[in-house]
Design a protein around this motif. Sequence first.
Motif, PDB file in Angstrom:
ATOM      1  N   ALA A 133      -8.308 -54.244 -40.229  1.00  0.00           N
ATOM      2  CA  ALA A 133      -7.994 -55.392 -39.380  1.00  0.00           C
ATOM      3  C   ALA A 133      -8.525 -56.700 -39.943  1.00  0.00           C
ATOM      4  O   ALA A 133      -9.552 -56.740 -40.634  1.00  0.00           O
ATOM      5  CB  ALA A 133      -8.586 -55.172 -37.983  1.00  0.00           C
ATOM      6  N   ALA A 134      -7.844 -57.797 -39.608  1.00  0.00           N
ATOM      7  CA  ALA A 134      -8.393 -59.125 -39.856  1.00  0.00           C
ATOM      8  C   ALA A 134      -9.600 -59.301 -38.937  1.00  0.00           C
ATOM      9  O   ALA A 134      -9.522 -59.033 -37.734  1.00  0.00           O
ATOM     10  CB  ALA A 134      -7.344 -60.190 -39.568  1.00  0.00           C
ATOM     11  N   ARG A 135     -10.727 -59.772 -39.486  1.00  0.00           N
ATOM     12  CA  ARG A 135     -11.981 -59.844 -38.728  1.00  0.00           C
ATOM     13  C   ARG A 135     -12.428 -61.302 -38.601  1.00  0.00           C
ATOM     14  O   ARG A 135     -12.454 -62.037 -39.590  1.00  0.00           O
ATOM     15  CB  ARG A 135     -13.072 -59.033 -39.421  1.00  0.00           C
ATOM     16  CG  ARG A 135     -12.680 -57.563 -39.609  1.00  0.00           C
ATOM     17  CD  ARG A 135     -13.826 -56.763 -40.203  1.00  0.00           C
ATOM     18  NE  ARG A 135     -14.201 -57.268 -41.519  1.00  0.00           N
ATOM     19  CZ  ARG A 135     -15.451 -57.222 -42.010  1.00  0.00           C
ATOM     20  NH1 ARG A 135     -16.442 -56.728 -41.275  1.00  0.00           N
ATOM     21  NH2 ARG A 135     -15.705 -57.664 -43.220  1.00  0.00           N
ATOM     22  N   LYS A 136     -12.781 -61.694 -37.376  1.00  0.00           N
ATOM     23  CA  LYS A 136     -13.206 -63.072 -37.125  1.00  0.00           C
ATOM     24  C   LYS A 136     -14.418 -63.072 -36.192  1.00  0.00           C
ATOM     25  O   LYS A 136     -14.547 -62.206 -35.326  1.00  0.00           O
ATOM     26  CB  LYS A 136     -12.074 -63.880 -36.462  1.00  0.00           C
ATOM     27  CG  LYS A 136     -10.803 -63.990 -37.291  1.00  0.00           C
ATOM     28  CD  LYS A 136      -9.734 -64.778 -36.544  1.00  0.00           C
ATOM     29  CE  LYS A 136      -8.435 -64.843 -37.329  1.00  0.00           C
ATOM     30  NZ  LYS A 136      -7.391 -65.617 -36.601  1.00  0.00           N
ATOM     31  N   VAL A 137     -15.269 -64.085 -36.376  1.00  0.00           N
ATOM     32  CA  VAL A 137     -16.389 -64.327 -35.476  1.00  0.00           C
ATOM     33  C   VAL A 137     -16.357 -65.798 -35.076  1.00  0.00           C
ATOM     34  O   VAL A 137     -16.413 -66.687 -35.935  1.00  0.00           O
ATOM     35  CB  VAL A 137     -17.745 -64.001 -36.127  1.00  0.00           C
ATOM     36  CG1 VAL A 137     -18.898 -64.309 -35.149  1.00  0.00           C
ATOM     37  CG2 VAL A 137     -17.801 -62.545 -36.584  1.00  0.00           C
ATOM     38  N   LEU A 138     -16.244 -66.032 -33.775  1.00  0.00           N
ATOM     39  CA  LEU A 138     -16.279 -67.383 -33.233  1.00  0.00           C
ATOM     40  C   LEU A 138     -17.533 -67.516 -32.373  1.00  0.00           C
ATOM     41  O   LEU A 138     -17.707 -66.789 -31.403  1.00  0.00           O
ATOM     42  CB  LEU A 138     -15.040 -67.656 -32.373  1.00  0.00           C
ATOM     43  CG  LEU A 138     -15.019 -68.993 -31.610  1.00  0.00           C
ATOM     44  CD1 LEU A 138     -15.015 -70.171 -32.575  1.00  0.00           C
ATOM     45  CD2 LEU A 138     -13.817 -69.055 -30.673  1.00  0.00           C
ATOM     46  N   SER A 139     -18.415 -68.441 -32.758  1.00  0.00           N
ATOM     47  CA  SER A 139     -19.626 -68.685 -31.989  1.00  0.00           C
ATOM     48  C   SER A 139     -19.511 -70.040 -31.298  1.00  0.00           C
ATOM     49  O   SER A 139     -19.147 -71.034 -31.937  1.00  0.00           O
ATOM     50  CB  SER A 139     -20.860 -68.644 -32.893  1.00  0.00           C
ATOM     51  OG  SER A 139     -21.053 -67.336 -33.418  1.00  0.00           O
ATOM     52  N   ILE A 140     -19.807 -70.069 -30.001  1.00  0.00           N
ATOM     53  CA  ILE A 140     -19.673 -71.300 -29.228  1.00  0.00           C
ATOM     54  C   ILE A 140     -20.962 -72.103 -29.369  1.00  0.00           C
ATOM     55  O   ILE A 140     -21.997 -71.755 -28.806  1.00  0.00           O
ATOM     56  CB  ILE A 140     -19.370 -71.014 -27.744  1.00  0.00           C
ATOM     57  CG1 ILE A 140     -18.178 -70.046 -27.624  1.00  0.00           C
ATOM     58  CG2 ILE A 140     -19.086 -72.318 -27.016  1.00  0.00           C
ATOM     59  CD1 ILE A 140     -16.911 -70.494 -28.320  1.00  0.00           C
ATOM     60  N   SER A 141     -20.884 -73.169 -30.130  1.00  0.00           N
ATOM     61  CA  SER A 141     -22.038 -73.999 -30.430  1.00  0.00           C
ATOM     62  C   SER A 141     -22.106 -75.161 -29.438  1.00  0.00           C
ATOM     63  O   SER A 141     -21.671 -75.050 -28.290  1.00  0.00           O
ATOM     64  CB  SER A 141     -21.954 -74.493 -31.872  1.00  0.00           C
ATOM     65  OG  SER A 141     -23.114 -75.204 -32.232  1.00  0.00           O
ATOM     66  N   SER A 142     -22.652 -76.279 -29.866  1.00  0.00           N
ATOM     67  CA  SER A 142     -22.780 -77.455 -29.004  1.00  0.00           C
ATOM     68  C   SER A 142     -23.086 -78.661 -29.875  1.00  0.00           C
ATOM     69  O   SER A 142     -23.708 -78.534 -30.934  1.00  0.00           O
ATOM     70  CB  SER A 142     -23.920 -77.249 -28.000  1.00  0.00           C
ATOM     71  OG  SER A 142     -24.218 -78.454 -27.315  1.00  0.00           O
ATOM     72  N   GLY A 143     -22.667 -79.830 -29.387  1.00  0.00           N
ATOM     73  CA  GLY A 143     -23.070 -81.054 -30.065  1.00  0.00           C
ATOM     74  C   GLY A 143     -24.577 -81.206 -30.114  1.00  0.00           C
ATOM     75  O   GLY A 143     -25.111 -81.878 -31.006  1.00  0.00           O
ATOM     76  N   LEU A 144     -25.284 -80.548 -29.190  1.00  0.00           N
ATOM     77  CA  LEU A 144     -26.742 -80.646 -29.164  1.00  0.00           C
ATOM     78  C   LEU A 144     -27.395 -79.837 -30.283  1.00  0.00           C
ATOM     79  O   LEU A 144     -28.587 -79.968 -30.514  1.00  0.00           O
ATOM     80  CB  LEU A 144     -27.290 -80.199 -27.807  1.00  0.00           C
ATOM     81  CG  LEU A 144     -26.899 -81.079 -26.622  1.00  0.00           C
ATOM     82  CD1 LEU A 144     -27.583 -80.610 -25.356  1.00  0.00           C
ATOM     83  CD2 LEU A 144     -27.236 -82.544 -26.888  1.00  0.00           C
ATOM     84  N   GLY A 145     -26.626 -79.018 -30.963  1.00  0.00           N
ATOM     85  CA  GLY A 145     -27.133 -78.368 -32.167  1.00  0.00           C
ATOM     86  C   GLY A 145     -27.089 -79.294 -33.370  1.00  0.00           C
ATOM     87  O   GLY A 145     -27.674 -78.992 -34.408  1.00  0.00           O
ATOM     88  N   ARG A 146     -26.392 -80.422 -33.209  1.00  0.00           N
ATOM     89  CA  ARG A 146     -26.201 -81.366 -34.316  1.00  0.00           C
ATOM     90  C   ARG A 146     -26.795 -82.731 -33.992  1.00  0.00           C
ATOM     91  O   ARG A 146     -26.935 -83.572 -34.868  1.00  0.00           O
ATOM     92  CB  ARG A 146     -24.699 -81.480 -34.609  1.00  0.00           C
ATOM     93  CG  ARG A 146     -24.117 -80.108 -34.973  1.00  0.00           C
ATOM     94  CD  ARG A 146     -22.619 -79.965 -34.767  1.00  0.00           C
ATOM     95  NE  ARG A 146     -22.263 -78.544 -34.705  1.00  0.00           N
ATOM     96  CZ  ARG A 146     -21.041 -78.091 -34.536  1.00  0.00           C
ATOM     97  NH1 ARG A 146     -20.023 -78.940 -34.391  1.00  0.00           N
ATOM     98  NH2 ARG A 146     -20.810 -76.799 -34.480  1.00  0.00           N
ATOM     99  N   ALA A 148     -30.094 -84.090 -31.619  1.00  0.00           N
ATOM    100  CA  ALA A 148     -31.198 -83.685 -30.753  1.00  0.00           C
ATOM    101  C   ALA A 148     -31.213 -84.485 -29.455  1.00  0.00           C
ATOM    102  O   ALA A 148     -30.754 -85.631 -29.403  1.00  0.00           O
ATOM    103  CB  ALA A 148     -32.520 -83.867 -31.483  1.00  0.00           C
ATOM    104  N   MET A 149     -31.757 -83.874 -28.398  1.00  0.00           N
ATOM    105  CA  MET A 149     -31.881 -84.539 -27.116  1.00  0.00           C
ATOM    106  C   MET A 149     -33.208 -84.143 -26.479  1.00  0.00           C
ATOM    107  O   MET A 149     -33.542 -82.951 -26.417  1.00  0.00           O
ATOM    108  CB  MET A 149     -30.726 -84.148 -26.189  1.00  0.00           C
ATOM    109  CG  MET A 149     -30.708 -84.883 -24.857  1.00  0.00           C
ATOM    110  SD  MET A 149     -29.192 -84.545 -23.906  1.00  0.00           S
ATOM    111  CE  MET A 149     -29.463 -82.823 -23.459  1.00  0.00           C
ATOM    112  N   ALA A 150     -33.974 -85.125 -26.049  1.00  0.00           N
ATOM    113  CA  ALA A 150     -35.257 -84.854 -25.408  1.00  0.00           C
ATOM    114  C   ALA A 150     -35.054 -84.034 -24.146  1.00  0.00           C
ATOM    115  O   ALA A 150     -34.071 -84.208 -23.420  1.00  0.00           O
ATOM    116  CB  ALA A 150     -35.956 -86.175 -25.072  1.00  0.00           C
ATOM    117  N   GLY A 151     -35.978 -83.134 -23.894  1.00  0.00           N
ATOM    118  CA  GLY A 151     -35.910 -82.325 -22.685  1.00  0.00           C
ATOM    119  C   GLY A 151     -35.125 -81.040 -22.839  1.00  0.00           C
ATOM    120  O   GLY A 151     -34.977 -80.293 -21.871  1.00  0.00           O
ATOM    121  N   SER A 152     -34.617 -80.765 -24.040  1.00  0.00           N
ATOM    122  CA  SER A 152     -33.806 -79.552 -24.246  1.00  0.00           C
ATOM    123  C   SER A 152     -34.058 -78.965 -25.638  1.00  0.00           C
ATOM    124  O   SER A 152     -33.125 -78.529 -26.303  1.00  0.00           O
ATOM    125  CB  SER A 152     -32.319 -79.865 -24.072  1.00  0.00           C
ATOM    126  OG  SER A 152     -31.921 -80.880 -24.988  1.00  0.00           O
TER     127      SER A 152
END
Length: 251
Positions: A133-146, A148-152
């Motif tokens: 089979a064709a194999r794929k991995v999709l991970s749901i990231s966030s703009g906050l991984g790119r 930074a934000m104080a408090g998180s």
Amino acid sequence: MTSLTILTGQSRGLGHALATQCLQAGHQVIGIARHRSEDLDTFATAQGATLQQWEHDLSEPEPAAWALLEWLQAQPLDRFTQVTLINNAGALAPPQSLADSEPADTRRVLRVGLEAAMLLTGLFLRGTRDWSAARKVLSISSGLGRRAMAGSASYCAAKAGLDHFTRAVALEEANQPNGARLVSLAPGVVDTDMQVQLRGADPAAFPDQNRFESLWQNGQLSSPDATARQLLSWLDRPNFGQNPIGDVREG
């Protein structure tokens, strides 16, 4: 095409929308979450679709990962033409400085948001290594991984780790026969329980509280259904995985 989609966090929010749309498309779906969704069971039955919901707490992710490997290894190597893992589950600690955060909350965010994704991805790749089979991995990231934000801090760290582990594993798979294609994809700002938690935070502990309140007041949040369509459309692109990092807002 016979498609299998394995999805974490399917019991609510964006994960529920993703599972619903995959079932509508005729995929066999395995959902992994702390609790099952009776709505999804009912929907799958009405669609005549195959759904399994495995109840695992992903703050202790190793049992779920081993269960996935065992199930995958029991399948015929040619049963599916496409197989996809979607790492969607995430957790958010109470928004406040790291100095004021409880270690147990920090641990939970990192384990659900990063460790679970890494363990499941590793054993997913091992279990499907010899599949046709064709194999794929999709991970749901966030703009906050790119950005930074104080408090998180713990959430930012988990999402940044998700991005970078995706880069590394994409390099590993590029050298394998029928190597998997991987993408860590930011979904934009989605109207989920996490948004409720952010805009309900104490502004003194979470300086960006007003920004999240404004996004909601101004109708700038995307619905889970609309976001799920965008994510699945990205997954279906012929060039999926060519760039392991993406953002649905950037096209």
